[in-house]
Design a protein around this motif. Sequence first.
Motif, PDB file in Angstrom:
ATOM      1  N   ILE A 192       0.835  -1.210   0.000  1.00  0.00           N
ATOM      2  CA  ILE A 192       0.000   0.000   0.000  1.00  0.00           C
ATOM      3  C   ILE A 192       0.864   1.252   0.000  1.00  0.00           C
ATOM      4  N   LEU A 211       2.212   1.945  -3.336  1.00  0.00           N
ATOM      5  CA  LEU A 211       1.157   2.536  -4.171  1.00  0.00           C
ATOM      6  C   LEU A 211       1.068   4.048  -3.927  1.00  0.00           C
ATOM      7  N   PHE A 246     -14.775 -14.372   3.576  1.00  0.00           N
ATOM      8  CA  PHE A 246     -13.501 -14.519   2.879  1.00  0.00           C
ATOM      9  C   PHE A 246     -13.689 -14.489   1.360  1.00  0.00           C
ATOM     10  N   THR A 261     -14.521 -11.086   0.188  1.00  0.00           N
ATOM     11  CA  THR A 261     -13.330 -10.245   0.139  1.00  0.00           C
ATOM     12  C   THR A 261     -12.651 -10.338  -1.224  1.00  0.00           C
ATOM     13  N   LEU A 293     -14.634  -8.284  -3.538  1.00  0.00           N
ATOM     14  CA  LEU A 293     -14.377  -6.865  -3.276  1.00  0.00           C
ATOM     15  C   LEU A 293     -13.073  -6.428  -3.940  1.00  0.00           C
ATOM     16  N   LEU A 294     -12.037  -7.260  -3.839  1.00  0.00           N
ATOM     17  CA  LEU A 294     -10.752  -6.902  -4.443  1.00  0.00           C
ATOM     18  C   LEU A 294     -10.874  -6.814  -5.964  1.00  0.00           C
ATOM     19  N   ALA A 310     -12.640  -3.562  -6.756  1.00  0.00           N
ATOM     20  CA  ALA A 310     -11.735  -2.436  -6.534  1.00  0.00           C
ATOM     21  C   ALA A 310     -10.716  -2.332  -7.664  1.00  0.00           C
ATOM     22  N   GLY A 358     -12.560  -1.012 -10.714  1.00  0.00           N
ATOM     23  CA  GLY A 358     -12.908   0.385 -10.443  1.00  0.00           C
ATOM     24  C   GLY A 358     -11.710   1.302 -10.537  1.00  0.00           C
ATOM     25  N   ALA A 359     -10.581   0.891  -9.968  1.00  0.00           N
ATOM     26  CA  ALA A 359      -9.385   1.732  -9.998  1.00  0.00           C
ATOM     27  C   ALA A 359      -8.919   1.949 -11.425  1.00  0.00           C
ATOM     28  N   ILE A 417     -11.527   4.366 -13.141  1.00  0.00           N
ATOM     29  CA  ILE A 417     -11.515   5.752 -12.654  1.00  0.00           C
ATOM     30  C   ILE A 417     -10.238   6.472 -13.089  1.00  0.00           C
ATOM     31  N   ALA A 418      -9.095   5.779 -13.056  1.00  0.00           N
ATOM     32  CA  ALA A 418      -7.832   6.445 -13.360  1.00  0.00           C
ATOM     33  C   ALA A 418      -7.567   6.540 -14.857  1.00  0.00           C
ATOM     34  N   LYS A 419      -8.447   5.957 -15.694  1.00  0.00           N
ATOM     35  CA  LYS A 419      -8.231   6.005 -17.135  1.00  0.00           C
ATOM     36  C   LYS A 419      -8.416   7.422 -17.656  1.00  0.00           C
TER      37      LYS A 419
END
Lengths: 97, 174
Positions: B64, B67, B152, B155, B158-159, B162, B165-166, B169-171
């Motif tokens: 993290i 990142l 579990f 999770t 969720l990853l 994410a 999504g990341a 969004i960052a495109k």
Amino acid sequence: MLVEALVVSALLFVIGTFGVLVRRNAIIMFLCIELQLNAANLSFVALSRHLGIDGQIFVFFVMTVAAAEAAVGLAIIISIFRHYQTVNVDNFNLLKW
Amino acid sequence: MAELLFYVFAAVAVGGALGVVFQKNPVGSLLFMVISLGSVAALFVLLEAHFLAAIQVIVYAGAIMVLFLFVIMLLNLGHDYQADLRTGFWSVLAFVAVGTVAGLLARQFRGAAESPIYQHFPGPEALDALIAEQGVVGVIARPLFTDYVVAFELTGLLLLVALVGAVVIAKKRV
């Protein structure tokens, strides 16, 4: 060692809250939120020593969610930076009354 | 010895956290954060959570934080040396909020160790026996893949969300 660990956790949480409130750099504010999550993790671990292993499993999930949150949050910060050329939150005033 | 180490690492963790808030340069702030996270990992070891200490170092202080560092470098913020602390009304508000939280937390600690809630739970000896029997990873893995298996799997979902999504969004252009 339980009370000492809880006191350290409270101190870290309070410092993180203070950082979120007083810094203007969006990335540092985000870093301070991670600090708060970490403080909560510490108190989970300290209590799990007395109350059973489940607290440590919660910490595992909190860390996963923190990783996902960091990825999405930093993507949002990059996208905002493209638009405003800054990460200072005072400049993001489109919704300000 | 363990007590002494506990106080040393606790002091380093709190000092690192203060460094995060009061360092002007974002990269310096980040490095203080790594120090703080590493000390908290050491506190995890002292509290007998060895697996979580390893995860803390690998995932938090490793992945993290890299990142964050990567984003700071990508946006070229490493040269920001001007102070960006708020002053005036906001700092007063921050002190009031922080004081309230600190006061509420401090109230909870009075006699926490003797609290009756701990009488009904196994206590440190039971956990130490469990760790001796199943090992530091097994003691976490067993409930994780039985009682908490739905959480579990969610999770993992969720990853994945994410990750997608990341990227979206960052495109540059959607």
